[in-house]
Design a protein around this motif. Sequence first.
Motif, PDB file in Angstrom:
ATOM      1  N   ILE A   1      -9.735   4.639   5.440  1.00  0.00           N
ATOM      2  CA  ILE A   1      -9.895   6.068   5.730  1.00  0.00           C
ATOM      3  C   ILE A   1     -11.121   6.617   5.001  1.00  0.00           C
ATOM      4  CG2 ILE A   1      -8.840   8.353   5.509  1.00  0.00           C
ATOM      5  CD1 ILE A   1      -6.120   6.947   5.765  1.00  0.00           C
ATOM      6  N   GLY A   2     -11.322   6.167   3.754  1.00  0.00           N
ATOM      7  CA  GLY A   2     -12.490   6.606   2.999  1.00  0.00           C
ATOM      8  C   GLY A   2     -13.787   6.224   3.690  1.00  0.00           C
ATOM      9  N   SER A   3     -13.835   5.002   4.208  1.00  0.00           N
ATOM     10  CA  SER A   3     -15.034   4.556   4.926  1.00  0.00           C
ATOM     11  C   SER A   3     -15.281   5.398   6.167  1.00  0.00           C
ATOM     12  CB  SER A   3     -14.877   3.078   5.325  1.00  0.00           C
ATOM     13  OG  SER A   3     -14.731   2.263   4.178  1.00  0.00           O
TER      14      SER A   3
ATOM     15  N   VAL B   1      -1.335   0.778   0.771  1.00  0.00           N
ATOM     16  CA  VAL B   1      -1.943   2.052   0.391  1.00  0.00           C
ATOM     17  C   VAL B   1      -3.416   1.877   0.015  1.00  0.00           C
ATOM     18  CG1 VAL B   1      -1.877   3.952  -1.274  1.00  0.00           C
ATOM     19  CG2 VAL B   1       0.247   3.060  -0.333  1.00  0.00           C
ATOM     20  N   GLY B   2      -3.724   0.802  -0.717  1.00  0.00           N
ATOM     21  CA  GLY B   2      -5.094   0.585  -1.153  1.00  0.00           C
ATOM     22  C   GLY B   2      -6.044   0.294   0.000  1.00  0.00           C
ATOM     23  N   LEU B   3      -5.661  -0.643   0.856  1.00  0.00           N
ATOM     24  CA  LEU B   3      -6.511  -0.982   1.998  1.00  0.00           C
ATOM     25  C   LEU B   3      -6.656   0.206   2.950  1.00  0.00           C
ATOM     26  CD1 LEU B   3      -5.284  -4.610   2.833  1.00  0.00           C
ATOM     27  CD2 LEU B   3      -7.424  -3.934   1.722  1.00  0.00           C
ATOM     28  N   THR B   4      -5.562   0.959   3.102  1.00  0.00           N
ATOM     29  CA  THR B   4      -5.633   2.155   3.937  1.00  0.00           C
ATOM     30  C   THR B   4      -6.586   3.176   3.337  1.00  0.00           C
ATOM     31  OG1 THR B   4      -3.326   1.811   4.609  1.00  0.00           O
ATOM     32  CG2 THR B   4      -4.266   3.966   5.058  1.00  0.00           C
ATOM     33  N   GLY B   5      -6.557   3.299   2.013  1.00  0.00           N
ATOM     34  CA  GLY B   5      -7.465   4.215   1.333  1.00  0.00           C
ATOM     35  C   GLY B   5      -8.919   3.849   1.572  1.00  0.00           C
TER      36      GLY B   5
ATOM     37  N   VAL C   1      -2.827  10.587   7.820  1.00  0.00           N
ATOM     38  CA  VAL C   1      -2.780   9.197   8.290  1.00  0.00           C
ATOM     39  C   VAL C   1      -2.333   8.265   7.166  1.00  0.00           C
ATOM     40  CG1 VAL C   1      -4.168   7.259   9.132  1.00  0.00           C
ATOM     41  CG2 VAL C   1      -4.502   9.545  10.100  1.00  0.00           C
ATOM     42  N   LEU C   2      -2.843   8.500   5.953  1.00  0.00           N
ATOM     43  CA  LEU C   2      -2.445   7.691   4.801  1.00  0.00           C
ATOM     44  C   LEU C   2      -0.947   7.789   4.564  1.00  0.00           C
ATOM     45  CD1 LEU C   2      -3.104   6.078   2.151  1.00  0.00           C
ATOM     46  CD2 LEU C   2      -3.286   8.322   1.050  1.00  0.00           C
ATOM     47  N   VAL C   3      -0.425   9.026   4.527  1.00  0.00           N
ATOM     48  CA  VAL C   3       0.999   9.238   4.248  1.00  0.00           C
ATOM     49  C   VAL C   3       1.865   8.614   5.337  1.00  0.00           C
ATOM     50  CG1 VAL C   3       2.804  10.986   3.998  1.00  0.00           C
ATOM     51  CG2 VAL C   3       0.583  11.341   2.910  1.00  0.00           C
TER      52      VAL C   3
END
Length: 418
Positions: free
Chosen positions: A245-247, A238-242, A226-228
């Motif tokens: 997804i991390g959450s 990329v940061g907000l997506t990280g 999903v990130l890619v």
Amino acid sequence: MNLGLISLILLLAAIIIGFVRNCNVGILCMAFSMILGIIYGMDVKEILSGFSSSLFIQMVGITYLFAIISGNGTLELLARKMVGLVGTKRHLIPFVMYILGFAICAVGPGAIPSLAIVPVIAIPVAVSAGVNPIMTAIIGDLGVMSGRMSPLTPESAVVRELMEEQGMKGNTLPIMAAMIVTALVTMILVYIYYKGWKVDETVALQQEKLPAFTGKQWLSILGLVVLVVGALFFSWNVGLTGFTIGSALLVLGCGDEKKAIAAIPWNVILMVLGVGILMNVISLSGGIDIMVSALEAIMGKRTATMIMAIAAGLMSFFSSGLGVVFPTLIPTATGLAGGLGVSALELVAVIVIGGTVSGFTPISTTGALIMAGVSQQENAEERFPQNRMFIELFAVSFIALAVLAIFAFAGIYGLFIS
């Protein structure tokens, strides 16, 4: 003494002191910025405007996500399975990463998201294979840079428009060819410097049957996909997506939040953002103009292309290639070409290449993500000391610029740019 000049001297001093005394270069730069502000009466808001919140979010978000994925064993197992595909020819991994980087960038997303994605793939794979992760990430990103002027990328669209506004034909393929040549030569030099043919034999290849991914690891892989996809095809930050997804992975029980936060390389982040604050002082005080003016003062027909290449590279140390260097310097190409009797397309090519290949410095997103990714590896401080990595990444930028300058002076690009 002029603030621009003294700020440049202090930047150099911070790098030297940090390397010799093993101090965090970013914290030294913040201290120097405060001192300069007091002496020269700069407003604190001006100084702090050099703190890049977007870079902070990007670095923390992406390292936070990969700390979670790494913590549950997903990255290690995924890397081991990928390494198994190369068999015993582990020394070829960096070249595979070059091709991967080129392909990801050239199909359309461009360099900005691709430069963030490739290192997080290359570094764990290289570590698991006993290959130098710094070298592998650099070569992977050289592949990304090689594909930057593909006609499909947004960067190519910007350059085409700037060229057409000057009455030039908006064809970026010759520029891409020049970029590939420069990147390939730089890649060879980097490979030689790091002795890429040598593999750490103490890191044994996994010959036994590897275990299957668990449910939580499959969720982690889905998060990585999903990130890619989001970054490459939907321009998600990329940061907000990280963080997002991390959450989600934490809610699903795929990681440990405390361990993930502790694994974020805060010292590297402080280094990068601190240097950025002093860079802002340099920019505000005219330090960039001092360097560019000094180069332009010695520009002639024989040296024009080489000097323009160096000027673009040095400007890119302090500002965005796409956002500042290209729109500032490309519009001067036609005028300089007419006055000096050189090729306008060659000038545009070296501006684009110079504004791109200098991006390995740790104060850029590319270099910062490489440092952050390597710093997350086991025993990273012993195997890959931060200050040494800081200097090496700067050195790669200068090596690439040297290759560009030599080729420009020798007229190599003129052989296939018309």
